[in-house]
Design a protein around this motif. Structure first.
Motif, mmCIF file in Angstrom:
data_model
loop_
_atom_site.group_PDB
_atom_site.id
_atom_site.type_symbol
_atom_site.label_atom_id
_atom_site.label_comp_id
_atom_site.label_asym_id
_atom_site.label_seq_id
_atom_site.Cartn_x
_atom_site.Cartn_y
_atom_site.Cartn_z
ATOM 1 N N THR A 111 -13.780 7.622 18.324
ATOM 2 C CA THR A 111 -14.700 7.174 17.278
ATOM 3 C C THR A 111 -15.766 8.236 17.048
ATOM 4 O O THR A 111 -16.100 9.003 17.942
ATOM 5 N N VAL A 112 -16.287 8.250 15.835
ATOM 6 C CA VAL A 112 -17.374 9.148 15.472
ATOM 7 C C VAL A 112 -18.673 8.441 15.873
ATOM 8 O O VAL A 112 -18.933 7.317 15.440
ATOM 9 N N ASP A 113 -19.463 9.100 16.720
ATOM 10 C CA ASP A 113 -20.689 8.484 17.226
ATOM 11 C C ASP A 113 -21.600 7.996 16.106
ATOM 12 O O ASP A 113 -22.149 6.896 16.175
ATOM 13 N N LEU A 114 -21.773 8.780 15.082
ATOM 14 C CA LEU A 114 -22.717 8.470 14.011
ATOM 15 C C LEU A 114 -22.308 7.235 13.197
ATOM 16 O O LEU A 114 -23.150 6.422 12.825
ATOM 17 N N THR A 115 -21.004 7.092 12.927
ATOM 18 C CA THR A 115 -20.545 6.031 12.024
ATOM 19 C C THR A 115 -19.763 4.919 12.708
ATOM 20 O O THR A 115 -19.596 3.850 12.130
ATOM 21 N N GLY A 116 -19.217 5.187 13.896
ATOM 22 C CA GLY A 116 -18.364 4.208 14.558
ATOM 23 C C GLY A 116 -16.961 4.163 13.989
ATOM 24 O O GLY A 116 -16.128 3.362 14.424
ATOM 25 N N GLN A 117 -16.667 5.018 13.008
ATOM 26 C CA GLN A 117 -15.324 5.038 12.440
ATOM 27 C C GLN A 117 -14.369 5.807 13.349
ATOM 28 O O GLN A 117 -14.797 6.601 14.184
ATOM 29 N N TRP A 118 -13.089 5.568 13.167
ATOM 30 C CA TRP A 118 -12.041 6.154 14.004
ATOM 31 C C TRP A 118 -11.467 7.413 13.386
ATOM 32 O O TRP A 118 -11.306 7.506 12.165
ATOM 33 N N THR A 119 -11.165 8.390 14.226
ATOM 34 C CA THR A 119 -10.442 9.600 13.833
ATOM 35 C C THR A 119 -9.423 9.914 14.915
ATOM 36 O O THR A 119 -9.471 9.363 16.009
ATOM 37 N N TRP A 120 -8.516 10.806 14.605
ATOM 38 C CA TRP A 120 -7.569 11.277 15.612
ATOM 39 C C TRP A 120 -7.502 12.789 15.565
ATOM 40 O O TRP A 120 -7.916 13.417 14.600
ATOM 41 N N ARG A 121 -6.988 13.339 16.652
ATOM 42 C CA ARG A 121 -6.702 14.773 16.717
ATOM 43 C C ARG A 121 -5.446 14.964 17.560
ATOM 44 O O ARG A 121 -5.057 14.083 18.325
ATOM 45 N N ILE A 122 -4.847 16.126 17.404
ATOM 46 C CA ILE A 122 -3.682 16.519 18.198
ATOM 47 C C ILE A 122 -4.081 17.743 18.999
ATOM 48 O O ILE A 122 -4.552 18.735 18.437
ATOM 49 N N ASP A 123 -3.894 17.657 20.320
ATOM 50 C CA ASP A 123 -4.144 18.790 21.204
ATOM 51 C C ASP A 123 -2.805 19.387 21.629
ATOM 52 O O ASP A 123 -1.838 18.659 21.866
ATOM 53 N N LEU A 124 -2.767 20.695 21.727
ATOM 54 C CA LEU A 124 -1.591 21.407 22.231
ATOM 55 C C LEU A 124 -2.097 22.375 23.284
ATOM 56 O O LEU A 124 -2.940 23.230 23.000
ATOM 57 N N ASP A 125 -1.631 22.189 24.521
ATOM 58 C CA ASP A 125 -2.075 23.007 25.651
ATOM 59 C C ASP A 125 -3.600 22.967 25.795
ATOM 60 O O ASP A 125 -4.240 23.984 26.052
ATOM 61 N N GLY A 126 -4.178 21.788 25.573
ATOM 62 C CA GLY A 126 -5.608 21.600 25.759
ATOM 63 C C GLY A 126 -6.486 22.041 24.597
ATOM 64 O O GLY A 126 -7.698 21.902 24.655
ATOM 65 N N GLU A 127 -5.888 22.563 23.538
ATOM 66 C CA GLU A 127 -6.651 23.020 22.368
ATOM 67 C C GLU A 127 -6.355 22.110 21.176
ATOM 68 O O GLU A 127 -5.198 21.823 20.887
ATOM 69 N N PRO A 128 -7.390 21.671 20.449
ATOM 70 C CA PRO A 128 -7.140 20.878 19.237
ATOM 71 C C PRO A 128 -6.480 21.736 18.156
ATOM 72 O O PRO A 128 -6.945 22.837 17.870
ATOM 73 N N VAL A 129 -5.378 21.238 17.589
ATOM 74 C CA VAL A 129 -4.664 21.992 16.560
ATOM 75 C C VAL A 129 -4.591 21.243 15.236
ATOM 76 O O VAL A 129 -4.323 21.848 14.200
#
Length: 147
Positions: free
Chosen positions: A71-89
């Motif tokens: 979640t985004v601290d400021l808004t409480g809305q949800w987001t996602w990310r994909i990490d590859l080998d520990g790095e967001p891609v």
């Protein structure tokens, strides 16, 4: 003719650097067959070739990708990310009001990655136009610059 999801490449102004420079970089976005943004890269690249290679690397190493929902601290809305080998891609192209919406859209992104077409060339995106928002980081995220 069956439409497919595809990776498109956007030539867009990068966020201002610490010294006030605003250069242009190449960023990829994955879109659905009906042109709905599914997600985008986290890194601006200096060249189309480098950006294209980052897409090919994601497709080749897809099985090692780790999805993260938050979640985004400021808004409480949800987001996602994909990490590859520990790095967001990759990150979501937008934020979501509900966790289930976030999860659903993350799943659509993950389903599309392995077989999505890689489109040649770039499209120009300028700030101040409605479409420029695809190059903006979601709230609470900053994009990295890469060469």
């Amino acid at each position: 003719m069956v439409q497919h999801s595809r990776f498109v490449f956007l030539a867009a102004p990068m966020p201002e650097s610490k010294d006030g420079d605003e250069g242009e970089g190449i960023l990829w976005m994955l879109v659905s067959p009906n042109n709905r943004p599914l997600g985008r890269g986290t890194t601006y690249h200096a060249t189309y070739g480098a950006c294209r290679q980052s897409v090919l690397d994601l497709q080749a190493n897809y099985e090692r990708a780790k999805p993260v929902e938050t979640t985004v601290d400021l808004t409480g809305q949800w987001t996602w990310r994909i990490d590859l080998d520990g790095e967001p891609v990759a990150v979501s192209s937008r934020s979501y009001l509900r966790a289930r919406e976030c999860t659903y859209n993350l799943e659509r992104f993950l389903e599309a990655v392995p077989s999505a077409q890689v489109i040649a060339g770039t499209r120009s995106v300028r700030r101040g136009r409605r479409r420029a928002s695809v190059a903006e980081p979601p709230p609470g995220r900053e994009l990295r610059n890469a060469g």
